[in-house]
Enzyme design. Sequence first.
Site, PDB file in Angstrom:
ATOM      1  N   ASN A 126      -7.664  -2.622  14.418  1.00  0.00           N
ATOM      2  CA  ASN A 126      -9.052  -2.898  14.022  1.00  0.00           C
ATOM      3  C   ASN A 126      -9.146  -4.095  13.081  1.00  0.00           C
ATOM      4  O   ASN A 126     -10.183  -4.352  12.489  1.00  0.00           O
ATOM      5  CB  ASN A 126      -9.675  -1.659  13.357  1.00  0.00           C
ATOM      6  N   ASP A 129       0.813  -1.223   0.000  1.00  0.00           N
ATOM      7  CA  ASP A 129       0.000   0.000   0.000  1.00  0.00           C
ATOM      8  C   ASP A 129       0.845   1.271   0.000  1.00  0.00           C
ATOM      9  O   ASP A 129       2.075   1.216   0.160  1.00  0.00           O
ATOM     10  CB  ASP A 129      -0.957  -0.011   1.209  1.00  0.00           C
ATOM     11  N   GLU A 164      -9.722  -1.746   5.441  1.00  0.00           N
ATOM     12  CA  GLU A 164     -10.363  -1.450   6.720  1.00  0.00           C
ATOM     13  C   GLU A 164     -11.613  -2.322   6.912  1.00  0.00           C
ATOM     14  O   GLU A 164     -12.102  -2.933   5.951  1.00  0.00           O
ATOM     15  CB  GLU A 164     -10.735   0.040   6.755  1.00  0.00           C
ATOM     16  N   HIS A 218      -7.351  -4.549  10.281  1.00  0.00           N
ATOM     17  CA  HIS A 218      -7.065  -4.336   8.852  1.00  0.00           C
ATOM     18  C   HIS A 218      -5.803  -5.084   8.430  1.00  0.00           C
ATOM     19  O   HIS A 218      -4.894  -5.314   9.237  1.00  0.00           O
ATOM     20  CB  HIS A 218      -7.018  -2.842   8.483  1.00  0.00           C
TER      21      HIS A 218
HETATM   22  P1  PGA Z   1       2.132  -1.283  12.606  1.00  0.00           P
HETATM   23  O1  PGA Z   1       0.964  -1.313  11.561  1.00  0.00           O
HETATM   24  O2  PGA Z   1       3.100  -2.309  12.175  1.00  0.00           O
HETATM   25  O3  PGA Z   1       2.693   0.105  12.533  1.00  0.00           O
HETATM   26  O4  PGA Z   1       1.526  -1.602  13.944  1.00  0.00           O
HETATM   27  C1  PGA Z   1       0.417  -2.544  11.207  1.00  0.00           C
HETATM   28  C2  PGA Z   1      -0.756  -2.315  10.322  1.00  0.00           C
HETATM   29  O5  PGA Z   1      -1.436  -1.284  10.502  1.00  0.00           O
HETATM   30  O6  PGA Z   1      -1.006  -3.152   9.447  1.00  0.00           O
END
Ligand code: PGA
Length: 241
Positions: free
Chosen positions: A136, A67, A143, A138
């Site tokens: 959450n 992404d 999302e 994702h």
């Molecule tokens: P993070 O993000 O590694 O910064 O916790 C993980 C994600 O949002 O997929």
Amino acid sequence: MNIIQVANYEEMSKHAAQYIIEKVRANPYIKLGLATGSTPKRTYQELVKDHRENGTTYQHVQTINLDEYIGLPKTDPNSYHYFMRRHLFDHLDIPSEQIHMPSGTADDLLKECVRYEQLIKEIGGVDLQLLGIGQNGHIGFNEPGTSFKSRTHIVSLAESTRIANSTFFPSLEEVPTRAITVGISTILDSREILLLASGSAKAHALKRLITEGIHEEFPASALKLHSHVTIIADAEALKFV
Ligand code: PGA
């Protein structure tokens, strides 16, 4: 899903790096799906260290990132392009034309989604997809509520995601509101998936992933539809399991 519990972030990172290194050595032409964020940072440091010390080569590897924020140029320190260069690509011997990331500044973003999805197909798909998990649930920037049939698409970031990611920005207002992400169906096409999770902030999400059913309100639950998923998580992240 095969779950490997390790003590802490350090061990998770070492274990994940070793896992990836073995795959790269076994298949020097591997297509690696890569992720950004705090979770894989140390894993990438370990890959770089191994490349320097043991000479594991990435000359034939292709990488496909999940992404990118919409609106941030590649040179912006908060862009995922910048993150990947700084933490990984600048320190490996991978040719730049074998590094693939969606562009968050393309004039026609819908065309960019189609281009990226086609590119993944053309290079033969992802062999090993590295994933983090959002609080959450994702995966990528898919999302809650995203269709499991989704392909590369434009998303509006959940407020909770913007807040979680705001630690990297001067203020919450500067966190982009949209992103381009591969879809859940794109992720599920990967031949193998390696999900990493560390720390108590992920404990609730991991509990949901392991104990709840499969539904689109919890995107990571789609991984249960895949036959080759490994989770490496530390004790804090697994404390509710
Ligand atoms: P993070 O993000 O590694 O910064 O916790 C993980 C994600 O949002 O997929």
